[in-house]
Design a protein around this motif. Structure first.
Motif, PDB file in Angstrom:
ATOM      1  N   ASP A   5       0.859  -1.176   0.000  1.00 28.62           N
ATOM      2  CA  ASP A   5       0.000   0.000   0.000  1.00 28.62           C
ATOM      3  C   ASP A   5       0.898   1.230   0.000  1.00 28.62           C
ATOM      4  O   ASP A   5       1.591   1.507   0.974  1.00 28.62           O
ATOM      5  CB  ASP A   5      -0.897  -0.012   1.237  1.00 28.62           C
ATOM      6  CG  ASP A   5      -1.903   1.116   1.247  1.00 28.62           C
ATOM      7  OD1 ASP A   5      -1.887   1.944   0.312  1.00 28.62           O
ATOM      8  OD2 ASP A   5      -2.706   1.166   2.185  1.00 28.62           O
ATOM      9  N   ASP A   6       0.896   1.953  -1.116  1.00 25.25           N
ATOM     10  CA  ASP A   6       1.752   3.129  -1.237  1.00 25.25           C
ATOM     11  C   ASP A   6       1.362   4.232  -0.268  1.00 25.25           C
ATOM     12  O   ASP A   6       2.146   5.141  -0.001  1.00 25.25           O
ATOM     13  CB  ASP A   6       1.723   3.668  -2.669  1.00 25.25           C
ATOM     14  CG  ASP A   6       2.359   2.708  -3.660  1.00 25.25           C
ATOM     15  OD1 ASP A   6       3.201   1.892  -3.232  1.00 25.25           O
ATOM     16  OD2 ASP A   6       2.006   2.753  -4.852  1.00 25.25           O
ATOM     17  N   LYS A   7       0.149   4.164   0.265  1.00 24.89           N
ATOM     18  CA  LYS A   7      -0.314   5.188   1.191  1.00 24.89           C
ATOM     19  C   LYS A   7       0.221   4.966   2.598  1.00 24.89           C
ATOM     20  O   LYS A   7       0.290   5.884   3.390  1.00 24.89           O
ATOM     21  CB  LYS A   7      -1.841   5.227   1.215  1.00 24.89           C
ATOM     22  CG  LYS A   7      -2.429   5.614  -0.124  1.00 24.89           C
ATOM     23  CD  LYS A   7      -3.930   5.500  -0.130  1.00 24.89           C
ATOM     24  CE  LYS A   7      -4.446   5.741  -1.543  1.00 24.89           C
ATOM     25  NZ  LYS A   7      -5.829   5.381  -1.715  1.00 24.89           N
ATOM     26  N   GLU A   8       0.579   3.736   2.927  1.00 30.71           N
ATOM     27  CA  GLU A   8       1.140   3.417   4.232  1.00 30.71           C
ATOM     28  C   GLU A   8       2.578   3.907   4.301  1.00 30.71           C
ATOM     29  O   GLU A   8       3.393   3.576   3.443  1.00 30.71           O
ATOM     30  CB  GLU A   8       1.168   1.911   4.445  1.00 30.71           C
ATOM     31  CG  GLU A   8       0.062   1.241   5.187  1.00 30.71           C
ATOM     32  CD  GLU A   8      -0.395   1.864   6.462  1.00 30.71           C
ATOM     33  OE1 GLU A   8       0.363   1.953   7.432  1.00 30.71           O
ATOM     34  OE2 GLU A   8      -1.569   2.251   6.498  1.00 30.71           O
TER      35      GLU A   8
END
Length: 94
Positions: free
Chosen positions: A42-45
Protein backbone atom coordinates in the motif's frame (compact mmCIF):
# COMPACT_ATOMS: atom_id res chain seq x y z
CA UNK A 1 -0.12 -26.63 -8.76
CA UNK A 2 3.48 -27.67 -8.98
CA UNK A 3 5.85 -29.66 -6.85
CA UNK A 4 8.69 -27.53 -5.52
CA UNK A 5 11.99 -29.38 -5.37
CA UNK A 6 14.29 -26.44 -4.62
CA UNK A 7 14.43 -22.87 -3.39
CA UNK A 8 15.16 -21.79 -6.96
CA UNK A 9 11.90 -23.32 -8.18
CA UNK A 10 9.96 -21.57 -5.42
CA UNK A 11 11.59 -18.24 -6.27
CA UNK A 12 10.69 -18.81 -9.94
CA UNK A 13 7.03 -19.24 -8.95
CA UNK A 14 7.14 -16.10 -6.79
CA UNK A 15 8.90 -13.98 -9.41
CA UNK A 16 6.10 -14.73 -11.92
CA UNK A 17 3.43 -13.42 -9.54
CA UNK A 18 1.73 -10.10 -10.28
CA UNK A 19 -1.65 -8.39 -9.93
CA UNK A 20 -3.32 -10.73 -12.44
CA UNK A 21 -1.46 -13.84 -11.25
CA UNK A 22 -1.63 -13.27 -7.48
CA UNK A 23 -2.30 -16.80 -6.15
CA UNK A 24 0.18 -19.65 -6.35
CA UNK A 25 -0.37 -23.17 -5.07
CA UNK A 26 2.56 -25.50 -4.70
CA UNK A 27 3.49 -28.67 -2.92
CA UNK A 28 6.67 -29.44 -1.03
CA UNK A 29 7.23 -33.19 -0.74
CA UNK A 30 7.17 -34.26 2.88
CA UNK A 31 5.65 -30.96 4.05
CA UNK A 32 2.34 -30.45 2.27
CA UNK A 33 0.46 -28.09 -0.01
CA UNK A 34 0.81 -24.33 0.30
CA UNK A 35 -1.16 -21.42 -1.11
CA UNK A 36 0.78 -18.18 -1.55
CA UNK A 37 -1.17 -14.95 -2.06
CA UNK A 38 0.52 -11.79 -3.31
CA UNK A 39 -0.66 -8.65 -1.55
CA UNK A 40 0.54 -5.48 -3.16
CA UNK A 41 2.20 -2.89 -0.99
CA UNK A 42 0.00 0.00 0.00
CA UNK A 43 1.75 3.13 -1.24
CA UNK A 44 -0.31 5.19 1.19
CA UNK A 45 1.14 3.42 4.23
CA UNK A 46 4.30 5.14 5.42
CA UNK A 47 7.42 2.98 5.49
CA UNK A 48 9.83 2.75 8.40
CA UNK A 49 12.19 4.93 6.36
CA UNK A 50 9.43 7.54 5.99
CA UNK A 51 8.88 7.49 9.76
CA UNK A 52 12.62 7.83 10.42
CA UNK A 53 12.91 10.73 7.97
CA UNK A 54 10.08 12.53 9.76
CA UNK A 55 11.47 11.83 13.24
CA UNK A 56 15.16 12.67 13.84
CA UNK A 57 15.22 10.81 17.18
CA UNK A 58 13.94 7.62 15.54
CA UNK A 59 16.42 8.05 12.69
CA UNK A 60 19.31 8.38 15.18
CA UNK A 61 18.10 5.36 17.17
CA UNK A 62 17.96 3.23 14.01
CA UNK A 63 21.47 4.30 12.97
CA UNK A 64 22.86 3.46 16.42
CA UNK A 65 21.08 0.11 16.38
CA UNK A 66 22.53 -0.70 12.96
CA UNK A 67 26.06 0.16 14.16
CA UNK A 68 25.65 -2.10 17.20
CA UNK A 69 24.34 -4.90 15.02
CA UNK A 70 27.31 -4.56 12.64
CA UNK A 71 29.68 -4.76 15.63
CA UNK A 72 27.83 -7.85 16.91
CA UNK A 73 26.87 -6.03 20.11
CA UNK A 74 23.19 -6.99 19.99
CA UNK A 75 21.39 -9.59 22.03
CA UNK A 76 18.83 -12.03 20.77
CA UNK A 77 15.43 -12.40 22.39
CA UNK A 78 16.38 -15.95 23.36
CA UNK A 79 19.57 -14.70 24.99
CA UNK A 80 17.63 -12.12 26.97
CA UNK A 81 15.03 -14.62 28.12
CA UNK A 82 17.70 -17.14 29.08
CA UNK A 83 19.43 -14.49 31.21
CA UNK A 84 16.30 -13.78 33.29
CA UNK A 85 15.41 -15.61 36.45
CA UNK A 86 12.21 -15.70 38.50
CA UNK A 87 13.65 -12.97 40.77
CA UNK A 88 13.62 -10.57 37.81
CA UNK A 89 9.81 -10.61 37.71
CA UNK A 90 7.49 -8.62 39.96
CA UNK A 91 5.62 -10.91 42.31
CA UNK A 92 2.24 -9.80 43.63
CA UNK A 93 1.87 -11.28 47.07
CA UNK A 94 -1.74 -10.10 47.57
Amino acid sequence: MGNVQSVHELMRYISKMNRENSVCQFSIPGKGTFTLVLQEEDDKEPSIQDDASANPALDQMMKESKKQYEKDLGHSTKGLLDSLSSEDYIHDES
